[in-house]
Design a protein around this motif. Structure first.
Motif, PDB file in Angstrom:
ATOM      1  N   ASN A  84       0.829  -1.217   0.000  1.00 55.26           N
ATOM      2  CA  ASN A  84       0.000   0.000   0.000  1.00 55.26           C
ATOM      3  C   ASN A  84       0.860   1.262   0.000  1.00 55.26           C
ATOM      4  O   ASN A  84       0.501   2.266  -0.624  1.00 55.26           O
ATOM      5  CB  ASN A  84      -0.932  -0.001   1.213  1.00 55.26           C
ATOM      6  CG  ASN A  84      -2.100  -0.955   1.052  1.00 55.26           C
ATOM      7  OD1 ASN A  84      -2.576  -1.187  -0.061  1.00 55.26           O
ATOM      8  ND2 ASN A  84      -2.569  -1.531   2.144  1.00 55.26           N
ATOM      9  N   MET A  87       2.077   1.963  -3.448  1.00 55.30           N
ATOM     10  CA  MET A  87       0.986   2.542  -4.225  1.00 55.30           C
ATOM     11  C   MET A  87       0.777   4.002  -3.853  1.00 55.30           C
ATOM     12  O   MET A  87       0.516   4.854  -4.725  1.00 55.30           O
ATOM     13  CB  MET A  87      -0.304   1.746  -3.994  1.00 55.30           C
ATOM     14  CG  MET A  87      -0.243   0.308  -4.480  1.00 55.30           C
ATOM     15  SD  MET A  87      -1.750  -0.606  -4.021  1.00 55.30           S
ATOM     16  CE  MET A  87      -1.113  -2.291  -4.022  1.00 55.30           C
ATOM     17  N   LEU A  92      -1.231   6.600  -7.221  1.00 53.69           N
ATOM     18  CA  LEU A  92      -2.044   5.947  -8.242  1.00 53.69           C
ATOM     19  C   LEU A  92      -3.488   6.436  -8.193  1.00 53.69           C
ATOM     20  O   LEU A  92      -4.028   6.694  -7.113  1.00 53.69           O
ATOM     21  CB  LEU A  92      -2.029   4.428  -8.036  1.00 53.69           C
ATOM     22  CG  LEU A  92      -0.664   3.727  -8.031  1.00 53.69           C
ATOM     23  CD1 LEU A  92      -0.858   2.231  -7.857  1.00 53.69           C
ATOM     24  CD2 LEU A  92       0.098   4.027  -9.310  1.00 53.69           C
ATOM     25  N   GLU A  94      -7.566   5.649  -8.755  1.00 50.40           N
ATOM     26  CA  GLU A  94      -8.332   4.536  -8.193  1.00 50.40           C
ATOM     27  C   GLU A  94      -8.239   3.284  -9.065  1.00 50.40           C
ATOM     28  O   GLU A  94      -8.098   2.170  -8.559  1.00 50.40           O
ATOM     29  CB  GLU A  94      -9.803   4.949  -8.017  1.00 50.40           C
ATOM     30  CG  GLU A  94     -10.653   3.900  -7.320  1.00 50.40           C
ATOM     31  CD  GLU A  94     -10.154   3.529  -5.936  1.00 50.40           C
ATOM     32  OE1 GLU A  94     -10.279   2.343  -5.556  1.00 50.40           O
ATOM     33  OE2 GLU A  94      -9.606   4.419  -5.236  1.00 50.40           O
ATOM     34  N   ARG A  97      -4.715   1.756  -8.760  1.00 50.68           N
ATOM     35  CA  ARG A  97      -4.546   1.154  -7.433  1.00 50.68           C
ATOM     36  C   ARG A  97      -5.269  -0.187  -7.362  1.00 50.68           C
ATOM     37  O   ARG A  97      -4.735  -1.167  -6.833  1.00 50.68           O
ATOM     38  CB  ARG A  97      -5.088   2.110  -6.362  1.00 50.68           C
ATOM     39  CG  ARG A  97      -4.853   1.622  -4.939  1.00 50.68           C
ATOM     40  CD  ARG A  97      -5.442   2.610  -3.933  1.00 50.68           C
ATOM     41  NE  ARG A  97      -5.226   2.173  -2.570  1.00 50.68           N
ATOM     42  CZ  ARG A  97      -4.120   2.400  -1.880  1.00 50.68           C
ATOM     43  NH1 ARG A  97      -3.129   3.078  -2.424  1.00 50.68           N
ATOM     44  NH2 ARG A  97      -3.992   1.955  -0.636  1.00 50.68           N
ATOM     45  N   ARG A  98      -6.474  -0.231  -7.898  1.00 52.90           N
ATOM     46  CA  ARG A  98      -7.231  -1.480  -7.913  1.00 52.90           C
ATOM     47  C   ARG A  98      -6.499  -2.537  -8.729  1.00 52.90           C
ATOM     48  O   ARG A  98      -6.441  -3.716  -8.341  1.00 52.90           O
ATOM     49  CB  ARG A  98      -8.631  -1.218  -8.472  1.00 52.90           C
ATOM     50  CG  ARG A  98      -9.564  -2.409  -8.385  1.00 52.90           C
ATOM     51  CD  ARG A  98     -11.012  -1.987  -8.607  1.00 52.90           C
ATOM     52  NE  ARG A  98     -11.193  -1.249  -9.860  1.00 52.90           N
ATOM     53  CZ  ARG A  98     -11.508   0.041  -9.905  1.00 52.90           C
ATOM     54  NH1 ARG A  98     -11.653   0.744  -8.802  1.00 52.90           N
ATOM     55  NH2 ARG A  98     -11.662   0.638 -11.079  1.00 52.90           N
TER      56      ARG A  98
END
Length: 270
Positions: A84, A87, A92, A94, A97-98
């Motif tokens: 995390n 990221m 990033l 959304e 990140r996903r």
């Protein structure tokens, strides 16, 4: 347009096929191989194109990070926190990140094709050793996220290095550097601790980061410093295929190298 913008926009010409393309396609719900087959040879960008390498780097980084996190039999909170934090450093959006989280989870799965992904990643990098080294540094940070390097993680990292053409002595040097960085950069064993403040490197840490011994000459120290700065220069790494979103990580590396050099200079009175 960035590599992600082209990917999100359906411009498959720069994309990779093979296991990396299949892996990314699975988490995005796209048939990337189909997109590639629909293009003529004239429409495709040359192998090793920057955006193609950036896509391979992003995909391989997070999926292999998941494999390393699972290597000791369980994925700890610290290892999830490290993923995390990477990221977060990349800022990033959304969707990205996903995708990174899904790649991390793919890497944890029992059927993750590690060797196939690594072999393709090495080909895509076209012997860009500084880029591959940055990849290993990120994976080492992930391995140290829970405060120590477990035997299973070490063995997996050595295997990864072998697949990528990195000799063991080079891996040990990078490992020593990452341990030293963790000691003063506000990282807890590799993962950033909320509210932790960098205290500055110890002299021992500083020499380890610069990869020189304490009895090295001033000229050797300066040469090592300049070499490391060049290897971690954010713009140079991006030009070789580091995703633009990882520039902050490269910039943090150069900051730590500068701190280490200043600490050695202070101790030597130069």
């Amino acid at each position: 347009m960035s590599w992600w913008g082209k990917l999100a926009g359906g411009a498959f010409g720069f994309m990779v096929g093979g296991p990396i393309g299949a892996l990314l396609g699975a988490v995005l719900g796209h048939n990337l191989d189909k997109g590639l087959k629909g293009l003529s040879d004239e429409e495709r960008l040359p192998p090793g194109d920057q955006e193609r390498v950036q896509t391979a780097f992003f995909t391989t980084t997070f999926s292999v990070m998941g494999a390393i996190a699972k290597a000791d039999g369980r994925v700890s909170r610290d290892e999830i926190a490290l993923a995390n934090s990477v990221m977060a450093e990349m800022d990033l959006n959304e969707e990205m990140r996903r995708t990174a989280i899904n790649l991390f989870n793919q890497g944890k799965s029992a059927d993750f094709p590690l060797d196939e992904v690594l072999n393709q990643f090495r080909r895509e990098c076209h012997r860009r050793n500084t880029l591959i080294q940055m990849f290993i540094e990120i994976q080492l940070q992930a391995a140290y996220a829970d405060g120590s390097l477990h035997k299973a993680e070490e063995q997996l990292l050595l295997h990864i290095c072998k697949q990528l053409g990195i000799p063991e002595f080079a891996f040990r040097r990078l490992e020593k550097m990452i341990r030293a960085e963790a000691g003063f950069s506000g990282r807890g064993g590799g993962g950033r601790q909320a509210g932790a403040k960098p205290s500055g490197p110890t002299l021992e840490d500083a020499y380890a980061i610069l990869n020189v011994s304490s009895d090295a000459s001033n000229a050797e120290v300066k040469q090592a410093y300049r070499r490391l700065l060049s290897q971690h220069h954010p713009d140079k790494l991006v030009s070789k295929g580091l995703p633009e979103e990882m520039m902050k990580m490269a910039a943090q590396k150069t900051h730590e190298i500068r701190q280490a050099y200043e600490r050695v200079k202070e101790a030597r009175g130069i």
